[in-house]
Design a protein around this motif. Structure first.
Motif, PDB file in Angstrom:
ATOM      1  N   LEU A   1       0.836  -1.206   0.000  1.00  0.00           N
ATOM      2  CA  LEU A   1       0.000   0.000   0.000  1.00  0.00           C
ATOM      3  C   LEU A   1       0.871   1.256   0.000  1.00  0.00           C
ATOM      4  O   LEU A   1       0.612   2.199  -0.754  1.00  0.00           O
ATOM      5  CB  LEU A   1      -0.930   0.008   1.213  1.00  0.00           C
ATOM      6  N   ALA A   2       1.914   1.271   0.810  1.00  0.00           N
ATOM      7  CA  ALA A   2       2.817   2.419   0.852  1.00  0.00           C
ATOM      8  C   ALA A   2       3.507   2.615  -0.496  1.00  0.00           C
ATOM      9  O   ALA A   2       3.640   3.756  -0.976  1.00  0.00           O
ATOM     10  CB  ALA A   2       3.858   2.230   1.958  1.00  0.00           C
ATOM     11  N   ASN A   3       3.910   1.526  -1.117  1.00  0.00           N
ATOM     12  CA  ASN A   3       4.573   1.592  -2.422  1.00  0.00           C
ATOM     13  C   ASN A   3       3.620   2.117  -3.498  1.00  0.00           C
ATOM     14  O   ASN A   3       3.972   3.011  -4.280  1.00  0.00           O
ATOM     15  CB  ASN A   3       5.112   0.205  -2.794  1.00  0.00           C
ATOM     16  N   VAL A   4       2.406   1.588  -3.528  1.00  0.00           N
ATOM     17  CA  VAL A   4       1.413   2.032  -4.518  1.00  0.00           C
ATOM     18  C   VAL A   4       1.043   3.495  -4.278  1.00  0.00           C
ATOM     19  O   VAL A   4       0.919   4.277  -5.233  1.00  0.00           O
ATOM     20  CB  VAL A   4       0.154   1.128  -4.469  1.00  0.00           C
ATOM     21  N   ALA A   5       0.883   3.880  -3.017  1.00  0.00           N
ATOM     22  CA  ALA A   5       0.548   5.276  -2.707  1.00  0.00           C
ATOM     23  C   ALA A   5       1.654   6.215  -3.180  1.00  0.00           C
ATOM     24  O   ALA A   5       1.373   7.251  -3.789  1.00  0.00           O
ATOM     25  CB  ALA A   5       0.315   5.435  -1.204  1.00  0.00           C
ATOM     26  N   SER A   6       2.905   5.842  -2.949  1.00  0.00           N
ATOM     27  CA  SER A   6       4.027   6.680  -3.393  1.00  0.00           C
ATOM     28  C   SER A   6       4.030   6.854  -4.898  1.00  0.00           C
ATOM     29  O   SER A   6       4.162   7.966  -5.406  1.00  0.00           O
ATOM     30  CB  SER A   6       5.357   6.060  -2.954  1.00  0.00           C
ATOM     31  N   LYS A   7       3.869   5.751  -5.615  1.00  0.00           N
ATOM     32  CA  LYS A   7       3.872   5.808  -7.086  1.00  0.00           C
ATOM     33  C   LYS A   7       2.692   6.612  -7.612  1.00  0.00           C
ATOM     34  O   LYS A   7       2.839   7.407  -8.541  1.00  0.00           O
ATOM     35  CB  LYS A   7       3.841   4.397  -7.666  1.00  0.00           C
ATOM     36  N   THR A   8       1.524   6.414  -7.010  1.00  0.00           N
ATOM     37  CA  THR A   8       0.319   7.117  -7.460  1.00  0.00           C
ATOM     38  C   THR A   8       0.447   8.619  -7.251  1.00  0.00           C
ATOM     39  O   THR A   8       0.164   9.415  -8.153  1.00  0.00           O
ATOM     40  CB  THR A   8      -0.913   6.577  -6.709  1.00  0.00           C
ATOM     41  N   LEU A   9       0.900   9.021  -6.061  1.00  0.00           N
ATOM     42  CA  LEU A   9       1.038  10.448  -5.760  1.00  0.00           C
ATOM     43  C   LEU A   9       2.160  11.084  -6.568  1.00  0.00           C
ATOM     44  O   LEU A   9       2.048  12.226  -7.012  1.00  0.00           O
ATOM     45  CB  LEU A   9       1.263  10.651  -4.262  1.00  0.00           C
ATOM     46  N   LYS A  10       3.241  10.342  -6.783  1.00  0.00           N
ATOM     47  CA  LYS A  10       4.356  10.865  -7.576  1.00  0.00           C
ATOM     48  C   LYS A  10       3.922  11.130  -9.013  1.00  0.00           C
ATOM     49  O   LYS A  10       4.396  12.061  -9.660  1.00  0.00           O
ATOM     50  CB  LYS A  10       5.522   9.882  -7.551  1.00  0.00           C
ATOM     51  N   ALA A  11       2.983  10.306  -9.517  1.00  0.00           N
ATOM     52  CA  ALA A  11       2.458  10.485 -10.867  1.00  0.00           C
ATOM     53  C   ALA A  11       1.457  11.639 -10.953  1.00  0.00           C
ATOM     54  O   ALA A  11       0.966  11.961 -12.025  1.00  0.00           O
ATOM     55  CB  ALA A  11       1.797   9.190 -11.347  1.00  0.00           C
ATOM     56  N   GLY A  12       1.142  12.246  -9.790  1.00  0.00           N
ATOM     57  CA  GLY A  12       0.218  13.385  -9.788  1.00  0.00           C
ATOM     58  C   GLY A  12      -1.232  13.002  -9.637  1.00  0.00           C
ATOM     59  O   GLY A  12      -2.116  13.831  -9.826  1.00  0.00           O
ATOM     60  N   ASN A  13      -1.500  11.741  -9.291  1.00  0.00           N
ATOM     61  CA  ASN A  13      -2.871  11.275  -9.120  1.00  0.00           C
ATOM     62  C   ASN A  13      -3.242  11.215  -7.644  1.00  0.00           C
ATOM     63  O   ASN A  13      -2.370  11.145  -6.782  1.00  0.00           O
ATOM     64  CB  ASN A  13      -3.038   9.885  -9.741  1.00  0.00           C
ATOM     65  N   ASP A  14      -4.540  11.220  -7.362  1.00  0.00           N
ATOM     66  CA  ASP A  14      -5.035  11.094  -6.000  1.00  0.00           C
ATOM     67  C   ASP A  14      -5.274   9.621  -5.686  1.00  0.00           C
ATOM     68  O   ASP A  14      -5.457   8.802  -6.596  1.00  0.00           O
ATOM     69  CB  ASP A  14      -6.349  11.857  -5.829  1.00  0.00           C
ATOM     70  N   LEU A  15      -5.307   9.292  -4.421  1.00  0.00           N
ATOM     71  CA  LEU A  15      -5.570   7.923  -3.984  1.00  0.00           C
ATOM     72  C   LEU A  15      -6.655   7.962  -2.928  1.00  0.00           C
ATOM     73  O   LEU A  15      -6.490   8.598  -1.883  1.00  0.00           O
ATOM     74  CB  LEU A  15      -4.300   7.290  -3.398  1.00  0.00           C
ATOM     75  N   THR A  16      -7.780   7.309  -3.206  1.00  0.00           N
ATOM     76  CA  THR A  16      -8.885   7.255  -2.266  1.00  0.00           C
ATOM     77  C   THR A  16      -8.872   5.918  -1.552  1.00  0.00           C
ATOM     78  O   THR A  16      -8.859   4.871  -2.196  1.00  0.00           O
ATOM     79  CB  THR A  16     -10.235   7.459  -2.985  1.00  0.00           C
ATOM     80  N   LEU A  17      -8.859   5.963  -0.227  1.00  0.00           N
ATOM     81  CA  LEU A  17      -8.931   4.770   0.602  1.00  0.00           C
ATOM     82  C   LEU A  17     -10.337   4.745   1.187  1.00  0.00           C
ATOM     83  O   LEU A  17     -10.647   5.516   2.100  1.00  0.00           O
ATOM     84  CB  LEU A  17      -7.875   4.817   1.711  1.00  0.00           C
ATOM     85  N   GLY A  18     -11.189   3.882   0.654  1.00  0.00           N
ATOM     86  CA  GLY A  18     -12.589   3.831   1.034  1.00  0.00           C
ATOM     87  C   GLY A  18     -12.798   3.755   2.536  1.00  0.00           C
ATOM     88  O   GLY A  18     -12.221   2.919   3.205  1.00  0.00           O
ATOM     89  N   GLY A  19     -13.603   4.644   3.064  1.00  0.00           N
ATOM     90  CA  GLY A  19     -13.919   4.666   4.476  1.00  0.00           C
ATOM     91  C   GLY A  19     -12.847   5.304   5.337  1.00  0.00           C
ATOM     92  O   GLY A  19     -13.041   5.482   6.542  1.00  0.00           O
ATOM     93  N   ILE A  20     -11.693   5.636   4.761  1.00  0.00           N
ATOM     94  CA  ILE A  20     -10.598   6.227   5.529  1.00  0.00           C
ATOM     95  C   ILE A  20     -10.361   7.667   5.097  1.00  0.00           C
ATOM     96  O   ILE A  20     -10.385   8.575   5.905  1.00  0.00           O
ATOM     97  CB  ILE A  20      -9.305   5.405   5.382  1.00  0.00           C
ATOM     98  N   GLY A  21     -10.106   7.872   3.813  1.00  0.00           N
ATOM     99  CA  GLY A  21      -9.861   9.227   3.346  1.00  0.00           C
ATOM    100  C   GLY A  21      -9.206   9.252   1.988  1.00  0.00           C
ATOM    101  O   GLY A  21      -9.124   8.243   1.293  1.00  0.00           O
TER     102      GLY A  21
END
Length: 101
Positions: A39-59
């Protein structure tokens, strides 16, 4: 349900989080640890690419650019230049905010 007891009151450590999720999901701690690392790896790659990441029920995690600016050093009072940078922002999901309130 797992009850975390941390040495620092009010703080759940990574190991306590892994143990709580493992117990709740009836999975091994190793599996949960691997998922959190992924999850940390995917979040880093997603944010670095300029995209948002939604974690359902969390934020929602998003990245934002901050412009270069001048700030005051509180200990000396001297003005310093703060370079431009990209920061991570987090917006709590309504369901989680309501559950905590």
């Amino acid at each position: 349900m797992y009850r975390a007891v941390s040495q620092l009151e009010g703080l759940m450590t990574k190991n306590e989080l892994i143990a709580a999720i493992a117990e709740d999901a009836t999975k091994s701690k190793a599996d949960v640890s691997a998922v959190l690392a992924s999850l940390a790896n995917v979040a880093s790659k997603t944010l670095k690419a300029g995209n948002d990441l939604t974690l359902g029920g969390i934020g929602k995690l998003s990245s934002a650019k901050r412009e270069a600016r001048q700030a005051r050093n509180p200990s000396t009072g001297a003005m310093i230049d703060v370079p431009a940078k990209t920061v991570v922002k987090f917006k709590v999901a309504k369901d989680l905010a309501d559950a905590v309130a």
